[in-house]
Design an enzyme around this catalytic site. Structure first.
Site, PDB file in Angstrom:
ATOM      1  N   ASP A 167       0.854  -1.177   0.000  1.00 22.40           N
ATOM      2  CA  ASP A 167       0.000   0.000   0.000  1.00 22.40           C
ATOM      3  C   ASP A 167       0.896   1.235   0.000  1.00 22.40           C
ATOM      4  OD1 ASP A 167      -2.103   1.718   0.177  1.00 22.40           O
ATOM      5  OD2 ASP A 167      -2.719   1.157   2.194  1.00 22.40           O
ATOM      6  N   SER A 168       0.372   2.344  -0.498  1.00 26.84           N
ATOM      7  CA  SER A 168       1.196   3.534  -0.711  1.00 26.84           C
ATOM      8  C   SER A 168       1.471   4.322   0.553  1.00 26.84           C
ATOM      9  CB  SER A 168       0.511   4.459  -1.712  1.00 26.84           C
ATOM     10  OG  SER A 168      -0.683   4.991  -1.144  1.00 26.84           O
ATOM     11  N   GLY A 169       0.692   4.087   1.594  1.00 29.68           N
ATOM     12  CA  GLY A 169       0.782   4.891   2.800  1.00 29.68           C
ATOM     13  C   GLY A 169      -0.316   5.931   2.899  1.00 29.68           C
ATOM     14  N   GLY A 170      -1.122   6.065   1.844  1.00 29.84           N
ATOM     15  CA  GLY A 170      -2.182   7.066   1.840  1.00 29.84           C
ATOM     16  C   GLY A 170      -3.197   6.860   2.955  1.00 29.84           C
ATOM     17  N   PHE A 171      -3.601   5.608   3.172  1.00 32.51           N
ATOM     18  CA  PHE A 171      -4.603   5.353   4.210  1.00 32.51           C
ATOM     19  C   PHE A 171      -4.029   5.613   5.595  1.00 32.51           C
ATOM     20  CE2 PHE A 171      -6.800   2.680   7.288  1.00 32.51           C
ATOM     21  CZ  PHE A 171      -8.111   3.065   7.068  1.00 32.51           C
ATOM     22  N   ASP A 202      -2.516   8.307  -2.684  1.00 33.58           N
ATOM     23  CA  ASP A 202      -3.829   8.915  -2.826  1.00 33.58           C
ATOM     24  C   ASP A 202      -4.213   9.680  -1.568  1.00 33.58           C
ATOM     25  OD1 ASP A 202      -3.985   6.515  -1.351  1.00 33.58           O
ATOM     26  OD2 ASP A 202      -6.119   6.345  -1.733  1.00 33.58           O
ATOM     27  N   GLN A 223     -11.052   7.163  -5.797  1.00 35.79           N
ATOM     28  CA  GLN A 223     -11.684   7.736  -4.617  1.00 35.79           C
ATOM     29  C   GLN A 223     -13.052   8.317  -5.010  1.00 35.79           C
ATOM     30  OE1 GLN A 223     -10.877   7.470  -1.533  1.00 35.79           O
ATOM     31  NE2 GLN A 223      -8.757   6.755  -1.595  1.00 35.79           N
ATOM     32  N   GLY A 240     -10.941   4.270  -0.129  1.00 32.80           N
ATOM     33  CA  GLY A 240     -11.800   5.172   0.613  1.00 32.80           C
ATOM     34  C   GLY A 240     -13.088   4.569   1.111  1.00 32.80           C
ATOM     35  N   ASP A 297      -8.368  -7.068   0.849  1.00 29.00           N
ATOM     36  CA  ASP A 297      -7.441  -7.185   1.974  1.00 29.00           C
ATOM     37  C   ASP A 297      -8.108  -6.597   3.202  1.00 29.00           C
ATOM     38  OD1 ASP A 297      -5.896  -4.460   3.027  1.00 29.00           O
ATOM     39  OD2 ASP A 297      -6.867  -4.236   1.078  1.00 29.00           O
ATOM     40  N   CYS A 325     -13.135 -27.166   8.903  1.00 27.42           N
ATOM     41  CA  CYS A 325     -11.967 -26.375   8.516  1.00 27.42           C
ATOM     42  C   CYS A 325     -10.713 -27.244   8.479  1.00 27.42           C
ATOM     43  CB  CYS A 325     -11.770 -25.221   9.503  1.00 27.42           C
ATOM     44  SG  CYS A 325     -10.339 -24.181   9.124  1.00 27.42           S
ATOM     45  N   CYS A 352      -7.587 -26.230   8.560  1.00 35.95           N
ATOM     46  CA  CYS A 352      -6.390 -25.538   9.028  1.00 35.95           C
ATOM     47  C   CYS A 352      -5.697 -26.298  10.157  1.00 35.95           C
ATOM     48  CB  CYS A 352      -6.723 -24.110   9.479  1.00 35.95           C
ATOM     49  SG  CYS A 352      -7.424 -23.958  11.134  1.00 35.95           S
ATOM     50  N   CYS A 368      -7.543 -26.195  13.622  1.00 43.28           N
ATOM     51  CA  CYS A 368      -8.740 -27.029  13.754  1.00 43.28           C
ATOM     52  C   CYS A 368      -8.414 -28.518  13.704  1.00 43.28           C
ATOM     53  CB  CYS A 368      -9.746 -26.664  12.671  1.00 43.28           C
ATOM     54  SG  CYS A 368     -10.503 -25.042  12.922  1.00 43.28           S
ATOM     55  N   HIS A 377      -6.301 -19.869  11.922  1.00 46.12           N
ATOM     56  CA  HIS A 377      -7.675 -20.243  11.576  1.00 46.12           C
ATOM     57  C   HIS A 377      -8.409 -19.105  10.883  1.00 46.12           C
ATOM     58  CE1 HIS A 377     -11.763 -21.685  11.707  1.00 46.12           C
ATOM     59  NE2 HIS A 377     -12.090 -20.514  12.251  1.00 46.12           N
TER      60      HIS A 377
END
Length: 369
Positions: free
Chosen positions: A93-97, A147, A189, A216, A266, A304, A306, A309, A335
């Site tokens: 991620d760009s760091g914008g958030f 962004d 956005q 956004g 994500d 499950c 995993c 489990c 899990h």
């Protein structure tokens, strides 16, 4: 390096699709949930454990890795893949958030964002060019344009200004991007305003990039607005490029977004919930500290596959939590990640066999339905 997206099958009743996204570090079968490894690690989980969950693509974060340990160290280590021991596809991620979340200690201008580091108080200036330079040094397969993420609620004028600046920043990111082995994705956005989302989608996708994201969302707006935003935006996104919905990771939100044509997701939910002692079980959240789990000697989910489990009981994990044993966080994280990855895998199989709207009808209805 070749990045491509191939649609294998589409749903007859929705815009859902099953595809293959090709990257230099391997294939990503879509739709797909991607675990978040903010500081080049998915919290409490080793790369081998992560691979066993079925995860194919993992995120890291530009802002956090810039602060610690610094992109120079990651680059000297051979890039983020080698640094964290993950040989599959990666996205940064760009760091914008993260800058958005620092609203009390940052200032936004046309040139970029100035903020005070929450680690040591140092003033940091992050521009579109600097974000791309950092991501080029980190070396992930997919990098995101810098962004401006407007808050919710915000006025039309404020969101319009942020959306227009995001486009201008994308133009600067394209010029700054220096590595053909990294795919730069643009971010759409527009807040909760359909006209701004449509305008942004048309403008951003007019720049030929390997993929595009809807950003956004999940910034405080009601869940039903997320669906409205996605359904109103995806028709203006190219069909032959991957579509990524940022920061979304619940069953219902993912199912509805997939129905609108989204491919990648994500969210920090699986590991964050694990650190609070909560497990995801078929879409529900269970607080494993509750007394009802003290003598429950069954797996979290008998269906499950995993590691957690297959080897441990609810009672044991509840005991670990009460005893404040760190192993509890690892077992629940394994899990929870498996749960969300498997959910998108099952949807993929349903799309391939033309069963999506039948098998996932419950999750395609509104929460109150």
């Amino acid at each position: 390096m070749n990045f491509s997206f191939h649609c294998q099958a589409g749903c007859r009743h929705t815009q859902a699709r099953a595809g293959i996204f090709s990257t230099p570090h391997g294939l990503v079968e879509t739709p797909r949930f991607m675990p978040v490894g903010t500081l080049a690690n998915v919290k409490t989980v080793t790369p081998e454990q992560l691979q066993a969950t079925g995860a194919q693509m993992v995120l890291a974060n530009t802002y956090h890795l810039h602060l610690q340990p610094g992109e120079e160290i990651v680059e000297k280590a051979g890039g983020v893949h080698r640094f964290m021991g993950w040989d599959g596809p990666m996205l940064t991620d760009s760091g914008g958030f993260q800058v958005f979340s620092l609203s009390e200690i940052r200032a936004i201008a046309e040139e970029g964002v100035t903020f005070r580091s929450p680690r040591d108080g140092q003033m940091i200036h992050l521009t579109p060019e600097r974000s791309i330079q950092i991501q080029n040094a980190l070396g992930a397969d997919v990098i995101m344009a810098f962004d401006e993420c407007p808050p919710y609620p915000a006025s039309w004028d404020a969101v319009a200004a942020a959306t227009e600046r995001t486009y201008r920043w994308l133009e600067r990111c394209v010029v700054a991007h220096q590595r053909p082995d990294q795919a730069l994705f643009g971010i759409i956005q527009g807040g909760v305003y359909p006209d701004l989302r449509q305008q942004a989608a048309k403008a951003i996708t007019a720049i030929d990039l390997p993929g595009y994201a809807i950003g956004g969302v999940s910034v405080g707006e009601p869940a039903e607005l997320i669906e409205t935003i996605v359904r109103g935006t995806t028709p203006f996104m190219p069909e032959h490029k991957p579509r990524y919905l940022m920061g979304v990771g619940t069953y219902r939100e993912m199912a509805q977004a997939i129905a609108a044509g989204i491919d990648l997701f994500d969210c920090v939910i699986p590991t964050r919930l694990a650190r609070h002692g909560s497990a995801l079980v078929q879409g529900d959240r269970w607080n494993l500290k509750n007394a009802r789990f003290r003598e429950d000697f069954t797996p979290l989910d008998q269906e499950c596959p995993c590691y957690t489990c297959q080897r441990f009981t609810r009672a044991y994990i509840s005991h670990l939590l009460r005893a404040q044993e760190l192993l509890a966080f690892t077992l629940i994280s394994i899990h929870n990640i498996t749960e969300l990855v498997r959910f998108t895998q099952r949807i993929r199989e349903a799309i391939l066999h033309d069963r999506f709207t039948v098998e996932f009808a419950h999750w395609l209805r509104p929460a109150s339905g």
